[in-house]
Design an enzyme around this catalytic site. Structure first.
Site, PDB file in Angstrom:
ATOM      1  CG  ASP A 178      -2.121  -0.864   0.752  1.00 63.97           C
ATOM      2  OD1 ASP A 178      -2.186  -1.554   0.014  1.00 63.97           O
ATOM      3  OD2 ASP A 178      -3.231  -1.137   1.857  1.00 63.97           O
ATOM      4  CE1 TYR A 181      -2.486   3.351   1.462  1.00 71.00           C
ATOM      5  CE2 TYR A 181      -4.787   3.170   1.536  1.00 71.00           C
ATOM      6  CZ  TYR A 181      -3.545   2.914   2.053  1.00 71.00           C
ATOM      7  OH  TYR A 181      -3.647   2.153   3.071  1.00 71.00           O
ATOM      8  CG  HIS A 305      -8.223  -5.213   6.651  1.00 66.04           C
ATOM      9  ND1 HIS A 305      -9.076  -5.154   5.743  1.00 66.04           N
ATOM     10  CD2 HIS A 305      -7.776  -4.033   6.979  1.00 66.04           C
ATOM     11  CE1 HIS A 305      -8.977  -3.978   5.281  1.00 66.04           C
ATOM     12  NE2 HIS A 305      -8.246  -3.234   5.757  1.00 66.04           N
TER      13      HIS A 305
END
Ligand SMILES: *[C@@H]1O[C@H](CO)[C@@H](O)[C@H](O)[C@H]1NC(C)=O
Ligand SMILES: *[C@@H]1O[C@H](CO)[C@@H](O)[C@H](O)[C@H]1NC(C)=O
Length: 369
Positions: A178, A181, A305
């Site tokens: 990540d 973004y 998550h």
């Protein structure tokens, strides 16, 4: 083998919210900081000037220099040397570019330079013009210092994280997924590259992919990772991998395995077979430390998550356990947490320590629980 933690200043995990420490606040009065605004970083030099310069380790003594120019006639060439303004070596490399719907990237340059001496500052220039950059190569012996940050993004918190990290003279930056973004808005990949350039041009940044790198669009871009693979190539071929989504490398007594949470990982997969072969080659006399990074954590007490790393854990945990991995870093969950040594959900002195470090500063903010 008896290893001493003082040999290696393993890991500046980034607490940029010291208030997260449980002893400083009771859970009832702690309020998580909200996300901060995005920083869009423009390019204010000429079209031929390098932008988004970043470097990554390739093999034992080479570095890949990557940058982008809007001007397509700029050569993929890096001049470098040990004194400012004195370039006694030069190397040429490759160029690429890509389209994503109506977006077309600039010319993306990747040039491998070396052999380089360890623990040495090099000065370099990209494409024969523009500002001078410099980097320091990792040392040849312990101690080595890593910075590990996941889920970075490009907000004011990202800037704060990077400024904190830059206060130490670390050797290698590790990012378990990540990055920008951008989430399919390609100009945000460029903006991210410019935001991190002051840091990523002076120390090697080694990354693996997170879910925000996927950018699949059905039928048109079915395989995803287009921007990520073109902009952030990692030394996967050097470690016998056939995919930029997983690879490994050695640096000063440490074998680092970058796994791909978003590549197949079942027992029949290429990644699984590659990992098996890779771990079998590790010589703990040469690399006493064995560190793994991946995006979606296998151990996670947050509701955010929850369970997403479970199928990968079931497929691969035994391999890491048998190889006696020391530490596994993950991102994805926007929080910091560290487990005791664990294997198959039970405390086990031979299991790895699992650390989640997904609080790098992205626009989504911290996990709420
Ligand atoms: C860019 O890459 C292409 C091949 O992909 C090559 O033919 C061309 O010479 C390269 N251009 C420069 C300036 O390096
Ligand atoms: C990072 O730290 C180095 C060494 O202290 C300093 O020269 C450099 O300006 C810093 N970079 C940024 C962007 O603050």
């Amino acid at each position: 083998m008896e290893k001493c933690w003082s040999h290696v200043f393993l890991l500046l995990t980034i607490f940029f919210f010291p208030q997260l420490l449980p002893q400083s606040h009771s859970s009832s009065d702690y309020r998580r900081h909200p996300p901060r605004p995005l920083i869009f970083t423009p390019h204010d030099l000429s079209k031929a000037d390098p932008q988004q310069v970043h470097i990554s380790l390739v093999g034992r003594d080479h570095m890949r220099v990557s940058w982008i120019t809007e001007d397509k006639s700029v050569r993929s060439m890096v001049e470098y040397g040990k004194r400012p303004g004195r370039y006694n070596a030069a190397a040429t490399g490759e160029n690429t570019s890509y389209h994503y719907f109506f977006y077309s990237s600039g010319k993306i340059h990747h040039v491998k330079i070396g052999p380089l001496d360890p623990g040495t500052t090099y000065y370099y220039r990209c494409g024969g013009l523009g500002p001078e950059f410099s980097f320091k190569t990792p040392p040849s012996t312990f101690p080595i210092e890593f910075a590990v940050v996941g889920d970075l993004g490009q907000t004011e918190w990202t800037a704060s994280t990077l400024a904190h990290v830059n206060q130490t003279d670390y050797d290698v930056f590790l990012l378990p997924g990540d990055l920008s973004y951008a989430d399919t808005q390609q100009p945000l990949w460029d903006s991210f590259g410019r935001l991190v350039e002051p840091y990523a041009s002076r120390r090697p940044w080694m990354v693996t992919e997170g879910n925000h790198e996927i950018e699949i669009f059905p039928i048109i871009y079915p395989h995803g990772f287009k921007a990520y693979n073109e902009r952030w190539p990692m030394p996967y071929e050097e470690s016998g991998s056939t995919s930029n989504l997983y690879y490994s490398f050695d640096v000063v007594g440490t074998h680092i395995v970058m796994l791909g949470s978003y590549a197949d990982f079942d027992a029949q997969s290429a990644q699984y077979k590659w990992l098996q072969a890779d771990l079998a080659k590790v010589d703990r006399k040469v690399t006493p430390w064995l560190v793994v990074l991946l995006h979606a954590p296998w151990y996670n007490t947050n509701t955010a998550h929850q369970g997403e790393g479970e199928s990968m854990r079931k497929a691969m945990e035994e391999m890491l356990y048998k190889a006696r991995v020391d530490v596994v870093y993950a991102g994805h969950v926007h929080a910091y947490e560290r487990f005791t040594r664990v294997y198959d959900n039970k405390a086990d002195p031979c299991g790895p320590v699992y650390v989640t470090i997904g609080d790098g500063g992205n626009r989504e903010g911290l996990a709420l629980s």
